[in-house]
Every structure is written in structure tokens, then in C-alpha cells.
Scaffold this active site. Structure first.
Site, mmCIF file in Angstrom:
data_model
loop_
_atom_site.group_PDB
_atom_site.id
_atom_site.type_symbol
_atom_site.label_atom_id
_atom_site.label_comp_id
_atom_site.label_asym_id
_atom_site.label_seq_id
_atom_site.Cartn_x
_atom_site.Cartn_y
_atom_site.Cartn_z
ATOM 1 N N ARG A 197 0.155 7.622 -2.812
ATOM 2 C CA ARG A 197 0.634 8.685 -1.922
ATOM 3 C C ARG A 197 2.102 9.000 -2.165
ATOM 4 O O ARG A 197 2.532 10.148 -2.092
ATOM 5 C CB ARG A 197 0.407 8.274 -0.464
ATOM 6 N N LEU A 233 11.217 -20.561 -3.859
ATOM 7 C CA LEU A 233 10.194 -19.676 -3.301
ATOM 8 C C LEU A 233 8.878 -19.809 -4.057
ATOM 9 O O LEU A 233 8.843 -19.742 -5.287
ATOM 10 C CB LEU A 233 10.672 -18.222 -3.375
ATOM 11 N N GLU A 262 0.363 -13.264 12.488
ATOM 12 C CA GLU A 262 0.852 -12.068 13.167
ATOM 13 C C GLU A 262 0.773 -10.903 12.191
ATOM 14 O O GLU A 262 1.109 -11.037 11.008
ATOM 15 C CB GLU A 262 2.302 -12.270 13.624
ATOM 16 N N HIS A 315 3.027 3.452 -9.058
ATOM 17 C CA HIS A 315 2.867 2.006 -9.248
ATOM 18 C C HIS A 315 4.133 1.400 -9.869
ATOM 19 O O HIS A 315 4.541 0.290 -9.509
ATOM 20 C CB HIS A 315 1.666 1.723 -10.143
ATOM 21 N N ASP A 349 0.826 -1.202 0.000
ATOM 22 C CA ASP A 349 0.000 0.000 0.000
ATOM 23 C C ASP A 349 0.867 1.262 0.000
ATOM 24 O O ASP A 349 1.919 1.294 0.633
ATOM 25 C CB ASP A 349 -0.898 -0.010 1.246
ATOM 26 N N GLY A 350 0.405 2.285 -0.697
ATOM 27 C CA GLY A 350 1.062 3.586 -0.630
ATOM 28 C C GLY A 350 1.660 4.089 -1.928
ATOM 29 O O GLY A 350 2.299 5.150 -1.947
ATOM 30 N N ARG A 377 -11.405 1.991 -9.309
ATOM 31 C CA ARG A 377 -10.476 3.097 -9.517
ATOM 32 C C ARG A 377 -10.669 3.686 -10.918
ATOM 33 O O ARG A 377 -11.333 3.082 -11.766
ATOM 34 C CB ARG A 377 -9.032 2.610 -9.333
ATOM 35 N N ARG A 401 1.504 -4.855 6.280
ATOM 36 C CA ARG A 401 0.861 -3.810 5.483
ATOM 37 C C ARG A 401 1.698 -2.544 5.581
ATOM 38 O O ARG A 401 2.071 -2.119 6.673
ATOM 39 C CB ARG A 401 -0.563 -3.526 5.945
ATOM 40 N N ARG A 438 0.106 8.977 -10.628
ATOM 41 C CA ARG A 438 -0.023 7.743 -9.859
ATOM 42 C C ARG A 438 0.653 6.571 -10.571
ATOM 43 O O ARG A 438 1.177 5.663 -9.927
ATOM 44 C CB ARG A 438 -1.505 7.436 -9.615
ATOM 45 N N SER A 486 -7.027 -5.956 -6.110
ATOM 46 C CA SER A 486 -8.191 -6.517 -5.424
ATOM 47 C C SER A 486 -9.441 -6.422 -6.289
ATOM 48 O O SER A 486 -9.488 -5.679 -7.281
ATOM 49 C CB SER A 486 -8.431 -5.774 -4.104
ATOM 50 N N THR A 487 -10.456 -7.147 -5.901
ATOM 51 C CA THR A 487 -11.739 -7.079 -6.611
ATOM 52 C C THR A 487 -12.336 -5.680 -6.507
ATOM 53 O O THR A 487 -13.126 -5.272 -7.363
ATOM 54 C CB THR A 487 -12.724 -8.109 -6.032
#
Length: 240
Positions: free
Chosen positions: A22, A130, A206, A35, A18-19, A69, A187, A31, A63-64
Site C-alpha cells: 500500500r 538482542l 498485549e 518491500h 504490514d503495508g 502472491r 501490527r 510493490r 508467511s506460508t
């Protein structure tokens, strides 16, 4: 870190990246460049996670709810940035034994984007390093609804009875079937919520919230999160 791992070292880390917006706004940039910078951060985190022995890395890419946006932003994320990432990074990911898995409904994506994704999944399917899960057109509630539909079909087809339904069955019907639940969910950007991400799987994860905006999140920040995780006492509802 790989050779000095504690018994509490997380096997599965999930990240809500996230972010980006911003980050761009703070710099007076569009924007889309936020990204793009976020993808560069992702490359470092994937590489570092692979190097230190994380077994599963799951990232929340789209996300769905993100379809709401602006059209031009969605188009850039889905048709340009995602495709570009797959094309440029897939050879390195494959060389480093990374296995790509997609969590979510990619049937709603444009055919060219879907094709690029499926090629990456096919190329890396036999890799044993991984496990890199990309949550794409993903929603935690939709995942559970889809799992319930699978179970309903099993009952209709007389494969199981309603009395056979338990937590394991539902877990086996999720997008993450066969994988360990996240030990640690991170997050970035200072927001403190899960936002419909792995809501079944995160029951005992956690949580770690970082004020760092995603494009600035690097391996040192990830190490800080892991160090904090290793200090915690996970009891899973039990008393020690």
C-alpha cells in the site's frame, strides 16, 4: 529509555510488518520498492531495539500463505531482497552482538537463499545481545502441526507416553523453544488481526495496532507502542 526502564518494559516484542504494498501504491511505485523501503524501516527498528535493551525481537518476514502472491514478487522477496539484506547487514548485526534465529521451514527456500541464511545464523550463534527472530516461510498452524509430529515421534520411539503431553512439552517443541513468549505484538498498517502469527505464543500477549504503514514505521512509533504497553495491566487471567 534504556536507563529509565520501568518494571513493565517488554522483553520480547513481535511485529507483523504490514503495508509495504500500500505504501508503494500510494506513491505510484512498484510493490518491490515498497518491500525495499520496508527493509530500511526494519534496519532502524532492529538497531533501536538493540540499543534500548529489548531482549527478543521477532518479525514476520514471509508467511506460508505468501507463496500465493505473484511469482515475480515472491522471487524478489526470497531471492533478491532477503539475500541482499543478509549480505549487507550481517557484519553490522554481528558487530552489535545480535543473534539471528529463523522461525519456519527454510527447507522449501532456494538453496542459495537457504545457504545465505544459515551462514548468518552460524556467524551470530554465540552472540549474547538482542535475539533477532526472523519468521520466514512461517505459519502458526504449521508450527503447531510440526510440534505435534515431534511429539508423535517421541511416543512411537517410546521416549514419552501420551500422558506426558502437557503445555510445556508442546511449547518445547515449537520453533521458539527456549524463548519467552512475546510481551507485545505490534501490527502496522491499520489491520487488526494476527494472521497466523505466533498463535500459541500470543495467548497472553498485549496487542498494539498502528495505522502507520510499515515503511514509515520508525523508532518513535515503536516507542509509542512501548509506552502504551507499559500503561496496561497484565493479569494473565488472575485478579489483582
Amino acid at each position: 529509555m534504556n536507563g529509565q526502564r520501568s518494571k513493565k518494559f517488554p522483553e520480547h516484542i513481535a511485529i507483523i510488518m504490514d503495508g509495504n504494498g500500500r505504501w508503494a501504491k500510494q506513491r505510484g511505485l512498484p510493490r518491490s520498492l515498497g518491500h525495499k523501503a520496508g527493509v530500511e524501516a526494519l534496519k532502524e527498528i532492529v538497531r533501536y531495539s538493540s540499543n534500548i535493551g529489548i531482549k527478543i525481537l521477532t518479525v514476520y518476514a514471509f508467511s506460508t500463505e505468501n507463496w500465493a502472491r505473484p511469482v515475480e514478487e515472491v522471487d524478489y522477496l526470497i531471492n533478491i531482497l532477503l539475500v541482499d539484506y543478509m549480505k549487507k547487514e550481517i557484519d553490522e548485526l554481528n558487530k552489535n552482538n545480535v543473534k539471528i534465529r529463523i522461525l519456519g521451514d527454510i527447507d522449501e527456500l532456494p538453496s542459495s537463499t537457504k545457504r545465505q541464511i544459515l551462514e548468518a545464523v552460524e556467524l551470530t550463534k554465540n552472540n549474547s545481545g538482542l535475539k533477532f527472530n526472523i519468521a520466514l516461510n512461517y505459519g502458526g498452524r504449521k508450527e503447531i502441526v510440526d510440534a505435534v509430529k515431534k511429539i508423535a515421534d517421541m511416543i512411537v520411539n517410546e521416549e514419552i507416553k501420551a500422558t506426558d503431553i502437557d503445555e510445556k512439552l508442546l511449547t518445547d517443541c515449537l520453533y521458539t523453544s527456549g524463548e519467552k513468549d512475546p510481551d507485545l505484538i505490534i501490527r502496522t498498517s491499520g489491520e487488526m488481526r494476527i494472521s497466523n502469527f505466533l498463535i500459541w505464543q500470543s495467548a497472553y500477549s498485549e496487542l498494539y495496532f498502528s495505522d502507520v504503514l510499515w515503511p514509515d514505521f520508525n523508532k518513535d512509533n515503536l516507542k509509542e507502542a512501548i509506552d502504551e504497553y507499559e500503561k496496561r495491566d497484565r493479569r494473565f487471567g488472575k485478579v489483582k
